[in-house]
Design a protein around this motif. Structure first.
Motif, PDB file in Angstrom:
ATOM      1  N   ARG A  45       0.828  -1.208   0.000  1.00 16.80           N
ATOM      2  CA  ARG A  45       0.000   0.000   0.000  1.00 16.80           C
ATOM      3  C   ARG A  45       0.864   1.260   0.000  1.00 16.80           C
ATOM      4  NH1 ARG A  45      -4.479   1.766  -2.061  1.00 16.80           N
ATOM      5  NH2 ARG A  45      -5.051   3.763  -1.121  1.00 16.80           N
ATOM      6  N   TYR A  65       1.354   3.225  -3.308  1.00 18.59           N
ATOM      7  CA  TYR A  65       0.297   4.162  -3.692  1.00 18.59           C
ATOM      8  C   TYR A  65       0.381   5.452  -2.874  1.00 18.59           C
ATOM      9  CZ  TYR A  65      -1.777   0.035  -5.915  1.00 18.59           C
ATOM     10  OH  TYR A  65      -2.005  -1.077  -6.686  1.00 18.59           O
ATOM     11  N   GLN A  92       1.151   9.281  -4.186  1.00 21.53           N
ATOM     12  CA  GLN A  92       0.199  10.366  -3.912  1.00 21.53           C
ATOM     13  C   GLN A  92       0.915  11.566  -3.312  1.00 21.53           C
ATOM     14  OE1 GLN A  92      -2.925   9.289  -1.179  1.00 21.53           O
ATOM     15  NE2 GLN A  92      -4.277  10.929  -1.881  1.00 21.53           N
ATOM     16  N   SER A 137      -3.925   8.951  -9.969  1.00 19.01           N
ATOM     17  CA  SER A 137      -4.164   7.508  -9.863  1.00 19.01           C
ATOM     18  C   SER A 137      -3.731   6.791 -11.129  1.00 19.01           C
ATOM     19  CB  SER A 137      -5.650   7.244  -9.601  1.00 19.01           C
ATOM     20  OG  SER A 137      -6.044   7.823  -8.380  1.00 19.01           O
ATOM     21  N   THR A 180       0.075   6.735 -11.293  1.00 16.55           N
ATOM     22  CA  THR A 180       0.563   5.786 -10.294  1.00 16.55           C
ATOM     23  C   THR A 180       0.487   4.366 -10.809  1.00 16.55           C
ATOM     24  OG1 THR A 180      -0.126   7.221  -8.473  1.00 16.55           O
ATOM     25  CG2 THR A 180       0.233   4.891  -7.962  1.00 16.55           C
TER      26      THR A 180
END
Length: 217
Positions: A115, A118, A122, A128, A131
């Motif tokens: 996680r 991500y 950010q 998004s 990414t």
């Protein structure tokens, strides 16, 4: 029959085998990615339906799926199919079957990403979309490449299952030659061709893995 004649006939069957192989890859990989997205969806009905699809495709024999696709038009809808439908039925069965396996490989690769990847993207101001395509996807490809390679090699050999509905690919041709010529030579040639094809794929995938070595876990 001369060896050159047998080899020529097997080569014609090999072309059909490779058509099945190539079209299946082109169709099943994108479909598998879509199914994986559905499997990971937070929309429960979509996630449930894609899970059921994967379970059925992986839990029933590919040969049985080919028979189902081939005979459904006649036994369910009462429609006669042309000889060309034999090839179409094989492609449909192979694509929907392999898409289920590829979907699970994609899903496992996506879920294996920390996680923190991500969150870091950010913080750096990535959208998004950026990414996923610039950070996540290249690493996912590296992680799933060995599993994908196994399925691709298996697909080469599974093309021989097309004989079950009468499609004249390489295995069907070699079997007919063995029966008519009463010699195992056609089987030996076919085995060599299958092995060399798989070996070439393994070498290509090995080179691709080396190119992706700069994505460290």
């Amino acid at each position: 029959m001369e060896l050159s004649t047998m080899t020529s006939m097997l080569a014609e069957g090999y072309v059909v085998s490779m058509q099945i192989f190539a079209i299946t890859l082109v169709g099943s990989i994108p479909l598998g990615a879509l199914v994986a997205v559905g499997r990971l969806s937070k929309v429960r009905p979509l996630s449930w339906l894609t899970s059921l699809y994967i379970s059925v495709m992986r839990g029933t024999p590919l040969m049985l799926q080919m028979f189902a696709v081939f005979f459904v038009p006649f036994y369910v809808f009462g429609r006669q199919t042309p000889p060309s439908y034999m090839f179409v039925a094989v492609i449909i069965a192979f694509v929907i079957n392999y898409a289920a396996y590829f979907a699970e490989i994609f899903r496992s690769g996506i879920q294996s990403m920390p996680r923190g990847q991500y969150e870091a993207a950010q913080v750096l101001g990535y959208t998004s979309r950026q990414t996923f395509f610039r950070i996540v996807l290249p690493q996912v490809i590296k992680k799933i490449l060995p599993a994908m390679g196994n399925e691709v090699v298996t697909l080469v050999k599974d093309t021989s299952l097309a004989f079950s509905i009468g499609l004249a690919e390489m295995f069907t041709t070699s079997r007919a030659l063995v029966a008519s010529q009463r010699t195992m030579v056609p089987f030996m040639i076919a085995a060599l061709i299958y092995w060399l094809t798989c070996l070439l794929i393994e070498l290509l995938l090995g080179r691709l893995e080396k190119k992706l070595d700069y994505y460290h876990d």
